[in-house]
Scaffold this motif. Structure first.
Motif, PDB file in Angstrom:
ATOM      1  N   ASP A 116       0.860  -1.175   0.000  1.00 12.81           N
ATOM      2  CA  ASP A 116       0.000   0.000   0.000  1.00 12.81           C
ATOM      3  C   ASP A 116       0.895   1.224   0.000  1.00 12.81           C
ATOM      4  OD1 ASP A 116      -2.022  -1.821   2.216  1.00 12.81           O
ATOM      5  OD2 ASP A 116      -2.546  -1.326   0.157  1.00 12.81           O
TER       6      ASP A 116
ATOM      7  N   GLY B 111       0.297   5.191  -0.081  1.00 10.33           N
ATOM      8  CA  GLY B 111      -0.762   6.193  -0.048  1.00 10.33           C
ATOM      9  C   GLY B 111      -2.099   5.482  -0.199  1.00 10.33           C
ATOM     10  N   SER B 112      -2.967   6.003  -1.045  1.00  9.87           N
ATOM     11  CA  SER B 112      -4.263   5.373  -1.300  1.00  9.87           C
ATOM     12  C   SER B 112      -4.176   4.302  -2.376  1.00  9.87           C
ATOM     13  CB  SER B 112      -5.275   6.431  -1.759  1.00  9.87           C
ATOM     14  OG  SER B 112      -5.451   7.395  -0.761  1.00  9.87           O
ATOM     15  N   SER B 113      -3.064   4.266  -3.073  1.00  9.98           N
ATOM     16  CA  SER B 113      -2.885   3.299  -4.162  1.00  9.98           C
ATOM     17  C   SER B 113      -2.256   2.028  -3.627  1.00  9.98           C
ATOM     18  CB  SER B 113      -1.999   3.908  -5.250  1.00  9.98           C
ATOM     19  OG  SER B 113      -2.611   5.068  -5.780  1.00  9.98           O
ATOM     20  N   ARG B 114      -2.321   0.956  -4.433  1.00  8.86           N
ATOM     21  CA  ARG B 114      -1.719  -0.294  -3.979  1.00  8.86           C
ATOM     22  C   ARG B 114      -1.236  -1.109  -5.174  1.00  8.86           C
ATOM     23  NH1 ARG B 114      -7.118  -1.538  -3.089  1.00  8.86           N
ATOM     24  NH2 ARG B 114      -7.852  -3.185  -4.454  1.00  8.86           N
TER      25      ARG B 114
ATOM     26  N   VAL C  87      -5.445   5.257  -6.956  1.00  5.77           N
ATOM     27  CA  VAL C  87      -6.622   5.901  -6.387  1.00  5.77           C
ATOM     28  C   VAL C  87      -6.339   7.386  -6.189  1.00  5.77           C
ATOM     29  CG1 VAL C  87      -8.217   5.953  -4.430  1.00  5.77           C
ATOM     30  CG2 VAL C  87      -7.294   3.770  -5.222  1.00  5.77           C
ATOM     31  N   GLY C  88      -7.245   8.213  -6.681  1.00  6.44           N
ATOM     32  CA  GLY C  88      -7.144   9.654  -6.510  1.00  6.44           C
ATOM     33  C   GLY C  88      -6.171  10.290  -7.484  1.00  6.44           C
TER      34      GLY C  88
END
Length: 146
Positions: free
Chosen positions: A13, A15-18, A32-33
Motif C-alpha cells: 500500500d 498512499g491510497s494506491s496499492r 486511487v485519486g
C-alpha cells in the motif's frame, strides 16, 4: 506498506494506491485519486525489486478511481513500464482521458526505440481484463510447448 503471505501474493500500500503481486505472474496495480509522482516513484522501486528475477510479468491496472495525472507522473509511469516490460498489460476502468494518457505514454516509449514486448489493451471491467491476460498466458504456454 504491508506484505501478505506468499500464498496470497505480496501487497504494498502506497498512499491510497496499492500494488499486489498475484501468483504466478500478475502485478495488479490500483491507482486511487490524483496521482503523486513520489507515490508512483516508490511503486516503481517496489516493482523493480519484486520483478527483477521473474521471466514474465503481466500487468493488470485499475484506473477506475484515478484522478489527475501530471506530466511528472507520466514520466514515472513510463519508467515503470520500462522496468517491468510486461508480457501483456490490461487496463480497466479508465475513462477516455486516461486511455489517451496511457496510450501517449506507450507511444512515447516506443518512439524512443524501446521495445515494449507486450500489448496494451483497455477493458471496461476487471473480469474481461483478467480473461484476456489468462488467454495471453495460455497462448504463450502453448507456443513454448510446441
Amino acid at each position: 506498506m504491508l506484505q501478505a503471505t506468499q500464498e496470497q501474493g505480496i501487497r504494498y500500500d502506497v498512499g491510497s494506491s496499492r500494488m499486489c503481486f498475484e501468483p504466478p505472474d500478475t502485478c495488479f496495480v490500483t491507482y486511487v485519486g490524483d496521482l503523486d509522482a513520489d507515490v508512483v516513484a516508490r511503486m516503481n522501486a517496489v516493482l523493480e525489486e519484486t520483478t527483477r528475477h521473474r521471466r514474465s510479468v503481466d500487468l493488470l491496472v485499475d484506473l477506475s478511481r484515478t484522478g489527475q495525472v501530471s506530466e511528472r507522473v507520466r514520466r514515472h509511469a513510463a519508467f515503470g513500464m520500462l522496468l517491468l516490460n510486461p508480457r501483456a498489460t490490461a487496463v480497466f476502468g479508465a475513462d477516455f482521458h486516461l486511455r489517451v494518457v496511457v496510450s501517449m505514454i506507450t507511444k512515447a516509449i516506443r518512439l524512443l526505440h524501446v521495445d515494449l514486448r507486450g500489448q496494451i489493451k483497455f477493458f471496461d471491467r476487471e473480469t474481461d481484463a483478467r480473461a484476456w491476460l489468462a488467454e495471453v498466458r495460455r497462448r504463450e504456454t502453448m507456443q513454448r510447448s510446441a
